[in-house]
Design a protein around this motif. Structure first.
Motif, PDB file in Angstrom:
ATOM      1  N   ASN A  25       0.810  -1.224   0.000  1.00  0.00           N
ATOM      2  CA  ASN A  25       0.000   0.000   0.000  1.00  0.00           C
ATOM      3  C   ASN A  25       0.838   1.265   0.000  1.00  0.00           C
ATOM      4  O   ASN A  25       0.658   2.152  -0.847  1.00  0.00           O
ATOM      5  CB  ASN A  25      -0.929   0.013   1.227  1.00  0.00           C
ATOM      6  CG  ASN A  25      -1.926  -1.118   1.238  1.00  0.00           C
ATOM      7  OD1 ASN A  25      -1.868  -1.985   2.104  1.00  0.00           O
ATOM      8  ND2 ASN A  25      -2.841  -1.134   0.291  1.00  0.00           N
ATOM      9  N   GLU A  26       1.770   1.373   0.951  1.00  0.00           N
ATOM     10  CA  GLU A  26       2.563   2.600   1.067  1.00  0.00           C
ATOM     11  C   GLU A  26       3.451   2.811  -0.155  1.00  0.00           C
ATOM     12  O   GLU A  26       3.645   3.949  -0.603  1.00  0.00           O
ATOM     13  CB  GLU A  26       3.407   2.569   2.341  1.00  0.00           C
ATOM     14  CG  GLU A  26       2.617   2.751   3.626  1.00  0.00           C
ATOM     15  CD  GLU A  26       1.988   1.458   4.128  1.00  0.00           C
ATOM     16  OE1 GLU A  26       2.094   0.430   3.399  1.00  0.00           O
ATOM     17  OE2 GLU A  26       1.386   1.468   5.200  1.00  0.00           O
ATOM     18  N   LEU A 103      -8.786   7.520   5.814  1.00  0.00           N
ATOM     19  CA  LEU A 103      -8.227   6.272   5.285  1.00  0.00           C
ATOM     20  C   LEU A 103      -7.417   5.546   6.351  1.00  0.00           C
ATOM     21  O   LEU A 103      -7.523   4.318   6.514  1.00  0.00           O
ATOM     22  CB  LEU A 103      -7.340   6.572   4.075  1.00  0.00           C
ATOM     23  CG  LEU A 103      -8.039   6.965   2.772  1.00  0.00           C
ATOM     24  CD1 LEU A 103      -7.022   7.544   1.794  1.00  0.00           C
ATOM     25  CD2 LEU A 103      -8.744   5.766   2.153  1.00  0.00           C
ATOM     26  N   GLU A 104      -6.584   6.290   7.053  1.00  0.00           N
ATOM     27  CA  GLU A 104      -5.732   5.682   8.071  1.00  0.00           C
ATOM     28  C   GLU A 104      -6.560   5.102   9.216  1.00  0.00           C
ATOM     29  O   GLU A 104      -6.272   4.010   9.722  1.00  0.00           O
ATOM     30  CB  GLU A 104      -4.744   6.715   8.614  1.00  0.00           C
ATOM     31  CG  GLU A 104      -3.702   7.179   7.612  1.00  0.00           C
ATOM     32  CD  GLU A 104      -2.625   6.136   7.360  1.00  0.00           C
ATOM     33  OE1 GLU A 104      -2.600   5.107   8.072  1.00  0.00           O
ATOM     34  OE2 GLU A 104      -1.816   6.339   6.442  1.00  0.00           O
ATOM     35  N   ARG A 108      -7.443   1.351   6.833  1.00  0.00           N
ATOM     36  CA  ARG A 108      -6.217   0.579   7.032  1.00  0.00           C
ATOM     37  C   ARG A 108      -6.407  -0.642   7.943  1.00  0.00           C
ATOM     38  O   ARG A 108      -5.918  -1.738   7.608  1.00  0.00           O
ATOM     39  CB  ARG A 108      -5.095   1.458   7.567  1.00  0.00           C
ATOM     40  CG  ARG A 108      -3.774   0.686   7.687  1.00  0.00           C
ATOM     41  CD  ARG A 108      -2.665   1.521   8.275  1.00  0.00           C
ATOM     42  NE  ARG A 108      -2.253   2.587   7.391  1.00  0.00           N
ATOM     43  CZ  ARG A 108      -1.441   2.420   6.354  1.00  0.00           C
ATOM     44  NH1 ARG A 108      -0.991   1.208   6.048  1.00  0.00           N
ATOM     45  NH2 ARG A 108      -1.089   3.444   5.614  1.00  0.00           N
ATOM     46  N   LEU A 111      -7.844  -3.460   5.947  1.00  0.00           N
ATOM     47  CA  LEU A 111      -6.907  -3.992   4.959  1.00  0.00           C
ATOM     48  C   LEU A 111      -5.866  -4.887   5.626  1.00  0.00           C
ATOM     49  O   LEU A 111      -5.512  -5.953   5.095  1.00  0.00           O
ATOM     50  CB  LEU A 111      -6.224  -2.851   4.210  1.00  0.00           C
ATOM     51  CG  LEU A 111      -7.116  -1.998   3.309  1.00  0.00           C
ATOM     52  CD1 LEU A 111      -6.316  -0.866   2.681  1.00  0.00           C
ATOM     53  CD2 LEU A 111      -7.772  -2.845   2.222  1.00  0.00           C
ATOM     54  N   LEU A 112      -5.372  -4.472   6.778  1.00  0.00           N
ATOM     55  CA  LEU A 112      -4.418  -5.296   7.521  1.00  0.00           C
ATOM     56  C   LEU A 112      -5.055  -6.639   7.889  1.00  0.00           C
ATOM     57  O   LEU A 112      -4.428  -7.695   7.759  1.00  0.00           O
ATOM     58  CB  LEU A 112      -3.952  -4.570   8.782  1.00  0.00           C
ATOM     59  CG  LEU A 112      -3.062  -3.340   8.579  1.00  0.00           C
ATOM     60  CD1 LEU A 112      -2.824  -2.633   9.911  1.00  0.00           C
ATOM     61  CD2 LEU A 112      -1.729  -3.730   7.945  1.00  0.00           C
ATOM     62  N   ALA A 150       0.859  -6.637  11.921  1.00  0.00           N
ATOM     63  CA  ALA A 150      -0.489  -6.227  11.524  1.00  0.00           C
ATOM     64  C   ALA A 150      -1.489  -6.470  12.638  1.00  0.00           C
ATOM     65  O   ALA A 150      -2.327  -5.605  12.946  1.00  0.00           O
ATOM     66  CB  ALA A 150      -0.906  -6.979  10.257  1.00  0.00           C
ATOM     67  N   ARG A 153      -1.020  -3.994  15.429  1.00  0.00           N
ATOM     68  CA  ARG A 153      -1.476  -2.654  15.059  1.00  0.00           C
ATOM     69  C   ARG A 153      -2.990  -2.548  15.114  1.00  0.00           C
ATOM     70  O   ARG A 153      -3.532  -1.535  15.560  1.00  0.00           O
ATOM     71  CB  ARG A 153      -0.979  -2.304  13.657  1.00  0.00           C
ATOM     72  CG  ARG A 153      -1.320  -0.901  13.217  1.00  0.00           C
ATOM     73  CD  ARG A 153      -0.542  -0.484  11.999  1.00  0.00           C
ATOM     74  NE  ARG A 153      -0.840   0.891  11.612  1.00  0.00           N
ATOM     75  CZ  ARG A 153      -0.229   1.533  10.620  1.00  0.00           C
ATOM     76  NH1 ARG A 153       0.721   0.927   9.937  1.00  0.00           N
ATOM     77  NH2 ARG A 153      -0.567   2.775  10.328  1.00  0.00           N
ATOM     78  N   PHE A 209      -4.342   2.625  -1.217  1.00  0.00           N
ATOM     79  CA  PHE A 209      -5.142   1.825  -0.288  1.00  0.00           C
ATOM     80  C   PHE A 209      -6.088   0.874  -1.005  1.00  0.00           C
ATOM     81  O   PHE A 209      -6.258  -0.278  -0.598  1.00  0.00           O
ATOM     82  CB  PHE A 209      -5.953   2.761   0.619  1.00  0.00           C
ATOM     83  CG  PHE A 209      -5.227   3.250   1.835  1.00  0.00           C
ATOM     84  CD1 PHE A 209      -5.505   2.729   3.089  1.00  0.00           C
ATOM     85  CD2 PHE A 209      -4.262   4.239   1.738  1.00  0.00           C
ATOM     86  CE1 PHE A 209      -4.851   3.172   4.220  1.00  0.00           C
ATOM     87  CE2 PHE A 209      -3.596   4.699   2.851  1.00  0.00           C
ATOM     88  CZ  PHE A 209      -3.884   4.162   4.109  1.00  0.00           C
TER      89      PHE A 209
END
Length: 311
Positions: A25-26, A103-104, A108, A111-112, A150, A153, A209
Motif C-alpha cells: 500500500n505505502e 483512510l488511516e 487501514r 486492509l491489515l 499487523a 497494530r 489503499f
C-alpha cells in the motif's frame, strides 16, 4: 537545471504483481504520486534480498538523504518542486488531509486484517507471495513478522476496552471500512479524480489503499465484494493504472513553471487540529517551498479516449 532536481532518486519498495506496480500500500502511494508530479525515480524492488526483513519501505534515497513513510517522502518531493497539489484551493487542501486521516483510521485496519489476519487469505495468498519473494531462510520469517505486526497494530488502534480479542474487533473494523469506501465513492462521484482533471496526493493515497483490494485474488473478502459494488472506485484504480502505469506510458515532464500560487500558503489554515496525522501533514505542507511545481501535463483518461471519434 536546478541541481537538487537533477540528483537521481531511488525508491526502494516491494515489487509488483496482480497487475500493480507494487502490492504494498505505502509503496503504491509513493509510486503514484511520483507519476502524478513528474518526479523521475528509479524503482529498486527489495524482493529476493535481505532487505525484505530489515528495510523500512517505501524508502527514497536521493544523494545523502534517505526518507521513509509516504507523508515524509511526498513532502520531500514537494520541496524539490514536484508538487501534484499545487493547483488545489485551501478548502481542497484541508479536505485532502481529512480524507487521508479517514483512510488511516477507518480503512487501514480492515486492509491489515484482510491480507494478514484472515486465515484463508493469509494461507493462500499473502504468506505464499511474501515467502516466495524472500531469500532462504527469511522466507520463513518475513510473512510471520508482517502478520504479527499487523495484528498488533489492529489491536492497538481498535482493541479498546472491552474489545480485547481480534474476533471481537472484526465486525467494527469492517463496518468502518465499508463506510469509508462509501464516503470515498460518494466524494468521487462521476469524476476521474477527486479534484479536477489532474490527480493529486489524495488520489495517490486512495489508489494505494484501494488498488490492492481491487486487484488481489482473495479467497475470502467481504470487503472486496463491497468494493466491487462501487464501480466508480474500481474504475478510478483501473484508469490510473492505464494512464500512468501502462507499458506505453512515455510521458516526460515539461519545463518548470515559475508562477507562484498564493493558495498553497493557505492550505493549513482550515486543518482539523484534533487529528495527529493531519497535524503532521500540516507541518509538512507548511515547510514546503512556494514554487510552481515540476509536473507533467494532465494525461487523458480512459473515458475520454473511449468517447473520442476520428474527424
Amino acid at each position: 537545471m536546478n541541481q537538487n532536481m537533477a540528483t537521481p532518486m531511488e525508491l526502494r519498495c516491494w515489487g509488483g504483481d496482480w497487475g500493480l506496480p507494487s502490492v504494498h500500500n505505502e509503496s503504491l502511494i509513493v509510486l503514484a504520486y511520483a507519476k502524478f508530479s513528474g518526479a523521475k525515480v528509479t524503482v529498486s524492488p527489495i524482493d529476493w534480498t535481505w532487505r525484505t526483513l530489515t528495510a523500512t519501505v517505501p524508502e527514497l534515497v536521493c544523494g545523502d538523504s534517505t526518507v521513509t513513510e509516504p507523508t515524509q517522502i511526498l513532502n520531500f518531493l514537494r520541496k524539490r518542486r514536484f508538487n501534484a497539489d499545487y493547483e488545489l484551493t485551501a478548502r481542497q487542501g484541508a479536505d485532502t488531509m481529512a480524507y487521508i486521516a479517514l483512510l488511516e483510521e477507518k480503512l487501514r485496519p480492515a486492509l491489515l486484517h484482510t491480507f494478514w489476519v484472515d486465515a484463508e487469505n493469509y494461507a493462500n495468498l499473502t504468506r505464499p507471495w511474501f515467502a516466495s519473494r524472500s531469500p532462504f531462510p527469511l522466507n520463513f520469517l518475513v510473512p510471520s513478522c508482517h502478520a504479527s505486526t499487523a495484528l498488533s497494530r489492529i489491536l492497538l488502534t481498535k482493541g479498546e476496552s472491552p474489545l480485547h480479542r481480534i474476533t471481537e474487533v472484526e465486525g467494527k473494523i469492517y463496518s468502518d471500512a465499508k463506510e469509508c469506501l462509501n464516503l470515498l465513492s460518494y466524494r468521487l462521484g462521476t469524476e476521474n479524480y477527486f479534484f479536477g482533471n489532474s490527480p493529486a496526493s489524495l488520489d495517490a493515497f486512495v489508489f494505494g489503499f484501494v488498488a490492492p483490494l481491487h486487484k488481489a485474488s482473495l479467497p475470502s473478502s467481504p470487503l472486496q465484494s463491497h468494493l466491487r459494488q462501487l464501480a466508480n472506485l474500481t474504475h478510478f484504480c483501473d484508469n490510473i493504472l492505464a494512464v500512468y502505469f501502462s507499458s506505453n506510458h512515455t510521458g516526460s515532464p515539461p519545463p518548470v513553471q515559475e508562477t507562484v500560487d498564493a493558495n498553497l500558503q493557505k492550505l493549513t489554515q482550515l486543518v482539523n487540529k484534533e487529528s495527529n496525522l493531519i497535524e503532521k501533514m500540516d507541518d509538512n505542507l507548511r515547510s514546503s517551498p512556494q514554487h510552481k511545481p515540476h509536473r507533467p501535463d494532465p494525461k487523458p483518461n480512459l473515458a475520454n479516449e473511449k468517447s473520442s471519434t476520428p474527424s
